[in-house]
Write a protein that holds these residues in place. Structure first.
Motif, PDB file in Angstrom:
ATOM      1  N   MET A   1      40.373  46.578  38.815  1.00 18.41           N
ATOM      2  CA  MET A   1      39.777  47.278  37.960  1.00 18.41           C
ATOM      3  C   MET A   1      38.476  47.883  38.429  1.00 18.41           C
ATOM      4  O   MET A   1      37.599  47.067  38.894  1.00 18.41           O
ATOM      5  CB  MET A   1      39.481  46.475  36.597  1.00 18.41           C
ATOM      6  N   SER A   2      38.464  49.004  38.227  1.00 15.90           N
ATOM      7  CA  SER A   2      37.158  50.058  38.474  1.00 15.90           C
ATOM      8  C   SER A   2      36.217  49.545  37.570  1.00 15.90           C
ATOM      9  O   SER A   2      36.216  49.217  36.260  1.00 15.90           O
ATOM     10  CB  SER A   2      37.570  51.423  38.662  1.00 15.90           C
ATOM     11  N   ALA A   3      34.880  49.841  37.958  1.00 16.68           N
ATOM     12  CA  ALA A   3      33.699  49.346  36.953  1.00 16.68           C
ATOM     13  C   ALA A   3      33.589  50.269  35.964  1.00 16.68           C
ATOM     14  O   ALA A   3      33.320  50.055  34.796  1.00 16.68           O
ATOM     15  CB  ALA A   3      32.344  49.591  37.746  1.00 16.68           C
ATOM     16  N   LYS A   5      36.178  51.188  34.093  1.00 18.30           N
ATOM     17  CA  LYS A   5      37.074  50.697  33.216  1.00 18.30           C
ATOM     18  C   LYS A   5      36.543  49.209  32.633  1.00 18.30           C
ATOM     19  O   LYS A   5      37.360  48.717  31.745  1.00 18.30           O
ATOM     20  CB  LYS A   5      38.413  50.515  33.917  1.00 18.30           C
ATOM     21  N   ARG A  18      28.586  52.547  40.776  1.00 18.03           N
ATOM     22  CA  ARG A  18      29.293  53.063  41.880  1.00 18.03           C
ATOM     23  C   ARG A  18      28.039  53.550  43.275  1.00 18.03           C
ATOM     24  O   ARG A  18      28.533  53.222  44.089  1.00 18.03           O
ATOM     25  CB  ARG A  18      30.138  54.275  41.608  1.00 18.03           C
ATOM     26  N   ARG A  23      31.750  48.789  42.878  1.00 18.28           N
ATOM     27  CA  ARG A  23      32.810  49.632  42.351  1.00 18.28           C
ATOM     28  C   ARG A  23      33.948  48.928  41.624  1.00 18.28           C
ATOM     29  O   ARG A  23      34.793  49.409  40.817  1.00 18.28           O
ATOM     30  CB  ARG A  23      33.519  50.303  43.501  1.00 18.28           C
ATOM     31  N   THR A  24      33.977  47.749  41.733  1.00 21.56           N
ATOM     32  CA  THR A  24      35.065  46.880  41.084  1.00 21.56           C
ATOM     33  C   THR A  24      34.710  45.612  40.355  1.00 21.56           C
ATOM     34  O   THR A  24      33.662  45.285  40.390  1.00 21.56           O
ATOM     35  CB  THR A  24      36.297  46.310  42.233  1.00 21.56           C
ATOM     36  N   ARG A  25      35.544  45.120  39.395  1.00 20.74           N
ATOM     37  CA  ARG A  25      34.983  43.923  38.729  1.00 20.74           C
ATOM     38  C   ARG A  25      34.608  42.862  39.743  1.00 20.74           C
ATOM     39  O   ARG A  25      33.818  42.052  39.478  1.00 20.74           O
ATOM     40  CB  ARG A  25      36.241  43.635  37.738  1.00 20.74           C
ATOM     41  N   ASP A  27      33.228  43.142  42.586  1.00 19.24           N
ATOM     42  CA  ASP A  27      31.961  43.208  43.118  1.00 19.24           C
ATOM     43  C   ASP A  27      30.936  42.816  42.072  1.00 19.24           C
ATOM     44  O   ASP A  27      29.964  42.431  42.418  1.00 19.24           O
ATOM     45  CB  ASP A  27      31.561  44.924  43.295  1.00 19.24           C
TER      46      ASP A  27
END
Length: 124
Positions: A1-3, A5, A18, A23-25, A27
């Motif tokens: 899932m992207s940040a 969302k 970003r 960028r992602t959950r 991360d």
């Protein structure tokens, strides 16, 4: 899932995340809410503490306003502890001593202070 969302993360916060490489959950989980907040601040952005609470809410899947006060205080303490141990951000100007220059009345007369654009003379 992207940040962008994640719950509580709006477009501006997602852009900040970003830009600091989150960028992602996954991360965000790896950095943790405090680590992510520190990265955003050290990148030169000026987020409020609401971002810190929003990051915590995104990780525990609740609205940021539902984060208990005790947890909020702990997050702030953790942030302050982390920041205290860091060197100043690159490019950040560390404030130096303030210097004051005063002109003596005699030197003011020599300089012809009758020009209205000049700084007023200070008599000690």
């Amino acid at each position: 899932m992207s940040a962008d969302k994640l719950r509580n993360i709006g477009p501006k916060s997602a852009a900040w995340l970003r830009q600091v490489g989150l960028r992602t959950r996954a991360d965000l989980v790896a950095a943790g809410p405090v680590g992510a907040f520190v990265k955003v601040r050290r990148a030169g952005f000026k987020p409020s503490l609401n971002l810190l609470y929003s990051l915590e809410g995104a990780l525990v899947d609740c609205h940021w306003q539902e984060i208990p006060e005790a947890r909020r205080q702990q997050l702030v303490r953790d942030y302050e502890t982390v920041v205290a141990g860091l060197p100043p951000a690159r490019g950040a100007q560390v404030a130096g001593p303030v210097r004051e220059t005063r002109m003596q009345a005699e030197s003011c007369a020599e300089e012809a202070c009758d020009d209205p654009r000049e700084v007023d003379c200070i008599e000690d």
